[in-house]
Enzyme design. Structure first.
Site: not given
Ligand code: ACM
Ligand code: ZN
Length: 772
Positions: A197, A268, A332, A481
């Site tokens: 990522d 990402h 995303e 995260e």
């Protein structure tokens, strides 16, 4: 003498039947448990586990069972091979039986003489072993009595997965193995390993050594919530060598678990770009991202070198991971850079990619990328899984869609004839809060998915029988995260994994949440025995506050899963056994601070606090001119006058979220009252596309027909794209007598410049309306 004999005989009889009874009603609940009217099997130190001498997988299964028994009971059964026929008693016998229909199905037959665990495959036997293991009480007093029974079982879904993000925070191999053991305990068969990522690249790739030399190391990390602008100075990193990755694959396979690696592309990718900036549209420089979120720098799909890089990475991946599926992400990925990049625009031209009213040419550039990687993998005998963004543009023809933005993408893909895995962020995001009391939880990304919500997922709702066949299964995701420690991982997934296991395995007609929670106690005992840091919200006081608008009363009902005694106060003071004991619903007519405690002998006591604010609007009749968005409607308009304030979590049901039309509320105070102030609570949370109020107008009326405006307020339009707070918007006016109060609430019409959603419409979240 005769009396003594009788006493002795009685003792013997009692001794024969002492011991704790096993319960086969484990999690996930087996399909069919038929208890037999016969003597039980006695599990003690004399028991051995037998396996067919020619089957090394069943030998390994036998060793697992022996170790599980040791873990629960402290005794280690011997593991012994048998040839054609089994003789002797006091044994657990493992065997294959081709008459068992389901590939992962099993049958357990328990008699006084022995226990047989049979499966069509060794995997089926393994699930039988998991059931038996969970049926045994933890640390029993004396021996364990297993009631005579026949259990027939098989899973509902063939794909039963858990995901782990090791890119945002790295977790060592030993912990990954522990995580895989948790999957096995919950009858899961797929480990989705999110390995790359923006914040870290974790796979050793021989051809591109800088991916790990540079891309696995983050030199600073955002402090607190993403976008806080504050960073630590701690170097954080780690990666797995190819040998380690292979070792994890081997370990998982022994437990009948497939490892599906994910290399998330073309977005990402900042960690890879930091190592090889030439694969980005701008050429960099790039940094292994110190912050969380979605970033505009993605791979340059117009650059043929980039595509070759991806194929090289995939090539090495295939040597490590034998799984049928490779996850290639696809979520995303902003199109910003591609719009500006000559190479990407060139690719769009040469490939004839065209925009239409639904999708842009850049959307189709992403499809081009996904389809090319799919072709590369299909040619090598593999299939791709991608996030539901695959549906934006032209979907890769053989792709399996992983539905994450709710279930809608999965439903759409199933209707289009694609295979689907449901991992909706409405039920399966285990990085979301599991308690509404977020102030007492470790910082989480947001959301609210308690155990009961996970349990309630029905993955094939809205699909025909034929479409349902396309739903391979269900998985939960753990994005990390805000999760740096392994104990924290355990806290987030346990026991929500148990609820998920029942969604994945148990037929829907056998599911029942109350039954689940009563069965969960045994599993929690096993977690405790294994030293796992599981969450204990199951012991929380479950409080329901029902508004009674006629009596202008809030009625508070409280209960606990184990009926622990509850004591409470209404003045906020700490309750004790000397306080009022809860026996029936508590009516609240005034502002109050409820503080309750469920008292238990061990450290599982739990307390609950709730503040109620009464004012003239509380529990008044209220109507809204426009309804909130379906996801944020909950109990509707009454939420705005229920005497309870929402906290910083916008998805617990205390906030109503509007998008589109601005709401007008009409409140009927019941009789004319003297009023001089209206207050409306609103949330600003820019990262979640939520903005506060820009205007309030207050009108009053005696008859709900003719209204007079008594106040008009304007508030500044928010420009801080990182703002997050809860504000009271106050409109004061001259003391006036009125029965009806109309409040026109205006929100922001667009997200401000620089915001990821610049120019798009934000949500307006409002809660308590107070009138004084
Ligand atoms: C995702 O949560 N971005 C798949
Ligand atoms: Zn480009």
């Amino acid at each position: 003498m005769k009396n003594l004999w009788i006493i002795l005989m009685l003792h013997l009889l009692v001794a024969c039947n002492t011991g704790q009874e096993a319960s086969y009603s484990v999690i996930p609940l087996p399909e069919e448990i038929s208890q037999l009217d016969a003597a039980p099997f006695k599990l003690d130190g004399k028991v051995s586990v037998l396996y067919p001498s020619d089957n090394t997988l069943l030998k390994r299964n036998a060793e697992f069972l022996s170790l599980y028994v040791k873990e629960s009971m402290g005794i280690l059964p011997t593991v012994t091979p048998f040839d054609d026929t089994v003789s002797g008693t006091k044994a657990v016998i493992l065997a294959l039986d081709s008459s068992i229909k389901h590939k992962e199905g099993y049958r357990i037959t328990i008699t006084e003489q022995n226990i047989r665990i049979e499966g069509q495959t060794e995997a089926g036997v393994f699930y039988g072993i998991q059931t038996l293991r969970k049926a045994i009480p933890v640390q029993p007093e004396g021996t364990v009595l297993l009631p005579a029974a026949v259990i027939n079982d098989h899973p509902r879904f063939s794909y039963r997965g858990m995901h782990l993000d090791v890119a945002r925070h790295f977790f060592p191999v030993d912990f990954v193995k522990k995580y895989i053991d948790l999957l096995a305990l919950h009858n899961m068969n797929t480990f989705h390993w999110h390995l790359t990522d923006d914040q870290g690249w974790r796979i050793e790739i021989n051809k591109y050594p800088k991916l790990t030399e540079v891309g696995s190391v983050r030199h600073r990390t955002v402090v607190g919530y993403m976008g806080s602008g504050k960073y630590d100075t701690i170097t954080c990193g780690g990666y797995y060598t190819q040998a380690e990755l292979k070792e994890v694959v081997r370990y998982a396979r022994e437990r009948y678990i497939d490892v599906i690696p994910e290399v998330d592309l073309p977005g990402h990718m900042l960690a890879a770009l930091a190592a090889y900036p030439e694969f980005g549209c701008t050429g960099g420089p790039y940094e292994v991202s110190p912050d969380w979120g979605v970033f505009e720098d993605v791979l340059c799909v117009g650059n043929e070198q980039t595509m070759r890089f991806l194929e090289d990475v995939m090539g090495e991946l295939l040597e490590i991971f034998p799984s049928r599926y490779i996850h290639i992400g696809g979520d995303e990925a902003p199109r910003t850079r591609w719009k500006q990049c000559p190479k990407c625009q060139d690719r769009i031209k040469t490939e004839g990619l065209k925009g239409d009213e639904k999708y842009s040419a850049e959307d189709r550039l992403q499809s081009y990328c996904m389809k090319r990687i799919e072709r590369f993998l299909n040619e090598r005998g593999r299939q791709i899984i991608g996030w539901d963004e695959l549906l934006e543009g032209d979907i890769a023809p053989n792709a399996t869609v992983m539905s994450w933005r709710g279930s809608a993408g999965g439903i759409k893909a199933a209707r289009m004839g694609h295979d689907v895995i449901m991992a909706p962020n409405s039920h399966c995001y285990f990085d979301f809060y599991q308690s509404a009391d977020t102030g007492n939880e470790p910082l989480a990304i947001g959301g609210y998915i308690p155990l009961e919500k996970v349990y309630g997922l029905e993955p094939t709702q809205e699909l025909t029988e034929a479409q349902s066949e396309r739903v391979l299964g269900v998985q939960a995701n753990l994005w990390t995260e805000y999760i740096a420690a392994t104990e924290h991982v355990e806290y987030m997934v346990l026991p929500r994994m148990a609820a998920l296991a029942e969604v994945q395995w148990t037929q829907p007609e056998r599911k029942d949440y109350d039954s689940f929670t009563s069965r969960l106690t045994n599993l929690l005992a096993l977690y405790r025995q294994k030293g796992l840091n599981y969450a204990k919200h199951i012991y929380d006081i479950k409080a329901e506050v029902l508004p009674d608008t006629l009596k202008k009363t809030l009625v508070v009902t409280m209960n606990t899963v184990d009926n622990a005694p509850i004591y409470y106060t209404l003045d906020g003071s700490k309750p004790s056994k000397k306080s009022l004991q809860y026996v029936s619903p508590v009516p609240v007519h005034h502002s109050a601070r409820l503080h309750a405690v469920a008292v238990r002998p061990d450290d599982d006591s739990k307390s609950f606090e709730k503040e109620f604010w009464f004012n003239k609007a509380t529990l008044a009749s209220i109507t809204l001119s426009t309804q909130p968005a379906p996801n944020y409607t909950y109990k509707g308009a009454i939420t705005l006058v229920d005497g309870m304030m929402g906290n910083e979590n916008f998805s617990t049901g205390a906030w109503l979220g509007f998008i589109g039309e601005n709401p007008t509320a009409v409140i009927d105070l019941g009789k004319p009252a003297d009023i001089r102030q209206v207050v409306v609570n609103s949330m600003t949370y820019m990262d979640a596309w939520i903005m506060g109020i820009t205007g309030l107008e207050v009108f009053v009326s005696g008859d709900n027909k003719d209204y007079v405006r008594v106040a008009k307020r304007e508030y500044p339009v928010e420009t801080d794209i990182k703002k997050r707070n809860i504000e009271k918007y106050i409109a004061d006016f001259q003391l006036t007598k009125a029965r009806y109060v109309k409040i026109v609430i205006r929100g922001n019409s667009v997200l401000p410049q620089g915001h990821a959603g610049e120019g798009k419409m934000p949500y307006l979240f409002i809660d308590e309306i107070q009138i004084e």
